[in-house]
Design an enzyme around this catalytic site. Structure first.
Site, PDB file in Angstrom:
ATOM      1  CE  LYS A  22     -36.420 -76.839 -20.544  1.00 30.29           C
ATOM      2  NZ  LYS A  22     -35.231 -77.617 -20.939  1.00 30.29           N
ATOM      3  NE  ARG A  91     -32.277 -75.358 -22.286  1.00 32.61           N
ATOM      4  CZ  ARG A  91     -32.415 -74.713 -21.144  1.00 32.61           C
ATOM      5  NH1 ARG A  91     -32.854 -73.460 -21.123  1.00 32.61           N
ATOM      6  NH2 ARG A  91     -32.136 -75.314 -20.002  1.00 32.61           N
ATOM      7  N   GLY A 100     -32.479 -83.564 -17.279  1.00 32.00           N
ATOM      8  CA  GLY A 100     -31.309 -84.212 -17.842  1.00 32.00           C
ATOM      9  C   GLY A 100     -31.587 -85.457 -18.650  1.00 32.00           C
ATOM     10  CG  MET A 102     -35.882 -86.388 -23.196  1.00 29.61           C
ATOM     11  SD  MET A 102     -37.547 -85.965 -23.685  1.00 29.61           S
ATOM     12  CE  MET A 102     -37.955 -84.710 -22.489  1.00 29.61           C
ATOM     13  NE  ARG A 333     -37.224 -77.661 -13.525  1.00 27.74           N
ATOM     14  CZ  ARG A 333     -36.313 -78.372 -14.148  1.00 27.74           C
ATOM     15  NH1 ARG A 333     -36.546 -78.825 -15.358  1.00 27.74           N
ATOM     16  NH2 ARG A 333     -35.145 -78.626 -13.579  1.00 27.74           N
ATOM     17  CG  HIS A 449     -27.788 -85.172 -13.343  1.00 30.33           C
ATOM     18  ND1 HIS A 449     -27.534 -86.435 -12.839  1.00 30.33           N
ATOM     19  CD2 HIS A 449     -28.751 -85.326 -14.285  1.00 30.33           C
ATOM     20  CE1 HIS A 449     -28.310 -87.313 -13.459  1.00 30.33           C
ATOM     21  NE2 HIS A 449     -29.049 -86.670 -14.341  1.00 30.33           N
ATOM     22  NE  ARG A 625     -58.920-114.621   2.809  1.00 25.71           N
ATOM     23  CZ  ARG A 625     -57.834-114.327   2.105  1.00 25.71           C
ATOM     24  NH1 ARG A 625     -57.933-113.594   1.004  1.00 25.71           N
ATOM     25  NH2 ARG A 625     -56.646-114.737   2.506  1.00 25.71           N
ATOM     26  CB  SER A 764     -64.090-107.320   0.509  1.00 27.53           C
ATOM     27  OG  SER A 764     -62.783-106.811   0.686  1.00 27.53           O
ATOM     28  N   GLY A 766     -60.834-108.626  -3.776  1.00 30.05           N
ATOM     29  CA  GLY A 766     -59.502-109.191  -3.547  1.00 30.05           C
ATOM     30  C   GLY A 766     -58.693-109.058  -4.825  1.00 30.05           C
ATOM     31  CG  ASP A 769     -56.184-114.867  -5.460  1.00 29.41           C
ATOM     32  OD1 ASP A 769     -55.021-115.066  -5.852  1.00 29.41           O
ATOM     33  OD2 ASP A 769     -56.698-115.502  -4.520  1.00 29.41           O
ATOM     34  CB  CYS A 832     -59.247-106.471   1.377  1.00 24.67           C
ATOM     35  SG  CYS A 832     -59.823-107.957   0.529  1.00 24.67           S
ATOM     36  CE1 TYR A 852     -63.136-102.558   3.203  1.00 32.00           C
ATOM     37  CE2 TYR A 852     -65.494-102.131   3.281  1.00 32.00           C
ATOM     38  CZ  TYR A 852     -64.437-103.018   3.223  1.00 32.00           C
ATOM     39  OH  TYR A 852     -64.681-104.374   3.200  1.00 32.00           O
TER      40      TYR A 852
END
Length: 880
Positions: A22, A91, A100, A102, A333, A449, A625, A764, A766, A769, A832, A852
């Protein structure tokens, strides 16, 4: 001493980090010579210091006093001067728009003396002056002193007694001032502060404190806005839209933020101030009506809107006030917009020559594209329509009607789809808006709003459905024709048309999905915009995009969506259902003969599966896999089997006894860290060999098949070497070539990547995990147990299973990528885990040099777009 305060003449639009959005844009408009009321901005640095130290930083009050004195000199009046007062607004204004969330306080400087001076300023307009005074006490009491806003609202409603705001007179507002002062005294034990400088000091501190208000924290979490930015504070000389019918306040957009179409778009409210438009307390009039009310002001506003859009090269959101026929600009804005509008506007700006296609791609994002792929209502289902409101934010939402934010959160947490119904929303409704499928209000316009926040979140919203009589106390609404909808009744809302339906309306596929499926041409304007953006993103991106697909059907869909191969084919998913018994027989085999029989039964099934997948991908790489099942997923439940045998006693079948003994032998306390992945392949002879042979035979049977064999859960290079050597032997026997690599999902594998790369032709990552093991989180348990608390406490801003933890898990990925390629420069790198479809994670993958990403078929278009954006957007740039 650091500089904490900047006059509007000192900043510019590029100082958002320091001055907030602002403040930076007020400075920019001042520099452009637009009519901005004079003022100054207190920086985000000051806010951060305040939040760290618990008080205003040293020197700030003196700096504010100097700028205030300069402002008073410019305006020719002093703050709160009894006979001729200067009034100011205070403001908030963070770097990123948080509508809206704050605090704002208007009319600071009014007290029992200066209100009479304001009457004189306004040419004897007592109504205006006392209305402004009551607004100050109401806003100050709620936002600065923490008084329940309902107390003020109830007092106002009691005074109105069924009258409209405009029917209230000066004497009414004068009585309301006394009532409000009594509320302040009763709630705080103190009188309303009469000292104008104390009012301003307290308001500034309240704005700083509102940065960590619950609704602001929730909004930042929802929008992934960093918590350490802080907010600036803008102190601006007041201009008044509530001086009479020749005054007013409005919100305008330089083009429609709902559709992206060019034209006059916005709301105007005569004889109103500040927050009245967005609060929806009275239904607004279309901005076009301002031309009839005051053509000179309207024409000036149109010129300013054109100037701002050309200057910012984007859709601009504007707040303005008309004071006795004089136009003032209070804010601009880059405006929030719906997903469809984002794509349309991006290509419109290209066609207008304001931006190029590179920038157009950065103006949209994967989350918006995902929204466009959601279903929409069947256009023929009109019989159940009960009313129509304003089409504030498009989409198709179906759910149970609820009439409070708390109830929306409660039901959504229980798995129910809900529609939040309110007369109008306010910032305290944010949690309910997030939880709901959509929002319906009976008041407010397209810039209320509810509309602004819903558009920003991509939520369906219908506003200003005036025909509805909403009773939040009775938890119901009444529609034309006497239709009563009570809490729990199902309704459907169409944010594209504004229609509200009773009951559940059928949905149809999105035309954007049909486009990606190849079933829709580009005659549709939105589809044409998506096509142009996607075509350029594909040309710009370096990252390839593959799919996680375990069967031919998913593989075919992924290919239609633009997949360039399969990055993860999980073979354990091929053994669910009727085939599960075959894996159980293999694991529980007590002799070599039993094991060979089980393997012989599995191999042709595996080969047939792989043939179908290779055919679907037609020459594209397929990473398969080898089986990685936590054993508990393929064995009878130990407890249930124990009970069965115990109850049967001596009559228990020999098979059950034998199976129980085997299950007991293999039972694990933590199966996710047990006998699975490469460990299973090393312990059960022939298992991986069977799979590799099935892959090789399938690849040989399909012309152009490109197989990549991935060995899971490797933690040491020696594990990989054993399986790799056997795989290469079988591939040579069959007479096919295939890459052999590994999934990096164990932290030790990432840390010893230089060694592992000696035996692996590709990595690759994972990251599902890898995240579990790095954080020591069991995903199945922790997300429901304590993640909500961790998010609330700010331990992390977003779940590490949703978006890649760059500092921890991401560092392991970076180490493995760099050290792996140091050993093997041509090492192929991919990801992946589910992070392969997350926009922020895709940008990280681009930065660390992966080849990739791989994700579910439906997320492939999102990944393609984000990969293009990652190539075009420099690290850390502001793309919001």
């Amino acid at each position: 001493m650091p500089k904490y305060v900047y006059d509007f003449t000192e900043g510019n639009k590029d100082l958002k980090d320091l001055l907030g959005g602002k403040g930076a844009n007020l400075a920019e408009m001042t520099n452009l010579g637009l009519p901005v009321p004079p003022g100054f901005t207190i920086t985000t640095d000051a806010c951060r210091r305040f939040l760290e130290d618990g008080g205003l930083p040293e020197g700030l009050e003196e700096e504010i006093s100097r700028h205030l004195a300069a402002l008073e000199g410019r305006m020719g009046r002093r703050l709160g001067q009894a006979d001729d007062p200067l009034l100011v607004s205070v403001r908030s204004g963070a770097k990123f728009s948080m509508p809206g969330m704050m605090e704002t306080v208007l009319n600071i400087g009014l007290n029992d003396q200066s209100v009479h001076g304001l009457v004189k300023q306004a040419g004897g307009n007592e109504r205006f002056a006392w209305d402004s005074y009551r607004r100050l006490i109401q806003m100050f009491g709620k936002t600065v002193q923490g008084i329940d806003g309902e107390l003020f609202d109830e007092a106002l409603e009691e005074l109105k007694n069924g009258r409209d705001d405009l029917e209230l007179e000066a004497a009414d507002f004068q009585r309301l001032v006394e009532t409000y002062k009594g509320i302040v005294r009763e709630q705080t034990g103190q009188d309303f502060p009469a000292d104008p400088h104390e009012q301003m000091r307290m308001a500034v501190m309240a704005v700083f404190e509102s940065w960590n208000a619950p609704r602001a924290v929730l909004y930042r979490r929802q929008e992934r806005i960093p918590a350490d930015l802080g907010t600036a504070v803008n102190v601006c000389s007041m201009v008044f839209g509530n001086c009479g019918m020749d005054s007013g306040t409005g919100v305008a957009f330089t083009r429609d933020p709902g559709s992206g179409h060019q034209g006059v778009y916005g709301d105007y409210l005569q004889n109103a101030q500040g927050e009245d438009v967005v609060a929806g307390i009275r239904n607004t009039m279309p901005l076009q009506d301002l031309e009839r009310i005051d053509k000179s002001v309207y024409d000036e506003l149109m010129k300013i809107m054109e100037t701002l859009e050309n200057h910012y090269r984007d859709l601009c959101d504007i707040e303005f006030t008309v004071e006795r026929g004089k136009l003032w600009m209070l804010q601009t804005r880059v405006g929030k917009r719906t997903a469809g509008a984002a794509f349309r506007i991006a290509v419109q700006l290209v066609d207008q020559g304001l931006i190029d296609l590179d920038e157009a791609v950065t103006r949209v994002n994967g989350a918006q594209l995902a929204q466009l792929m959601f279903p929409r209502f069947d256009g023929d289902a009109k019989s159940a329509r009960i009313t129509t409101g304003m089409n504030a934010s498009p989409g198709a939402a179906v759910g149970k009607a609820v009439f409070s934010s708390a109830r929306a959160v409660e039901l959504a947490a229980a798995g129910e789809a809900v529609i939040l119904v309110r007369r109008e929303t306010n910032p305290d409704d944010l949690a309910g808006m997030i939880a709901a499928q959509g929002v319906l209000t009976s008041r407010g316009g397209k810039t209320s709003h509810a509309a602004v926040v819903a558009r920003g979140m991509g939520k369906t919203c219908v506003c200003g459905a005036e025909e509805l009589e909403v009773s939040t106390k009775e938890r119901r609404f009444t529609a034309p024709g006497g239709v009563v909808v009570s809490e729990g009744d199902v309704i459907s809302i169409d944010g594209s048309s504004g229609a509200v339906y009773l009951g559940e309306v059928p949905v149809v596929p999105s035309p954007v999905v049909e486009y990606f499926e190849g079933a829709t041409d580009q005659d549709d304007e939105l589809v044409a915009a998506v096509h142009r953006i996607m075509t350029h993103a594909d040309a710009a991106r370096r990252l390839k995009v593959r799919a996680n697909a375990d069967n031919a059907e998913d593989a075919s869909r992924a290919r239609r969506f633009g997949a360039e191969g399969i990055g993860l084919c999980r073979t354990e998913h091929m053994f669910l259902g009727d085939r599960r018994q075959l894996v159980e027989d293999l694991v529980l085999a007590s002799s070599e003969e039993e094991r060979d029989r089980a393997l012989a039964a599995l191999e042709p099934l595996q080969k047939a599966d792989f043939v179908e997948i290779f055919q679907a991908m037609a020459g594209l790489p397929v990473t398969i896999r080898l089986i990685d099942p936590p054993l508990h997923e393929f064995l009878p439940d130990y407890t249930e089997l124990s009970v069965k045998v115990a109850l049967a006693g001596e009559q228990a079948e020999e098979k059950d006894r034998r199976v129980l003994a085997a299950v007991k032998r293999l039972h694990e306390q933590n199966p996710m860290l047990g006998l699975r992945g490469v460990r299973l392949g090393l312990v059960i002879p022939g298992l991986f060999a069977m799979q590799v042979r099935a892959i090789a035979e399938a690849a040989k049977a399909v012309e152009g098949a490109r197989a990549e064999i991935m060995i899971p859960l490797v933690g040491a290079v020696q594990e990989l070497e054993h399986v790799r050597d056997e795989a290469r032997r079988i591939l040579a026997e069959v007479g096919v070539e295939a890459l052999v690599g590994t999934m990096i999902e164990v932290p030790r594998a990432a840390l010893t990547a230089a060694q592992i790369a000696e035996a692996a032709e590709f990595f690759s990552f994972g990251t599902n995990d890898l995240t579990q093991m790095t954080w020591a989180f069991s995903r199945d348990d922790v997300e429901a147990a304590f993640f909500s608390k961790y998010l609330e406490l700010g331990v992390f801003g977003v779940s590490p299973f949703e978006s890649l933890d760059r500092d921890g898990v991401g560092r392991l990925v970076r180490i493995a990528a760099e050290e792996g390629r140091a050993t093997r420069p041509d090492l192929k790198l991919g990801i992946c885990g589910e992070h392969g479809g997350d926009p922020d994670s895709i940008h990280f993958c681009h930065q660390v040099g992966l080849d990739y990403v791989s994700c579910s078929p439906f997320r492939i278009p999102v990944a393609r777009l984000e990969a293009g954006r990652a190539a075009l957007v420099s690290t850390g740039s502001d793309t919001r």
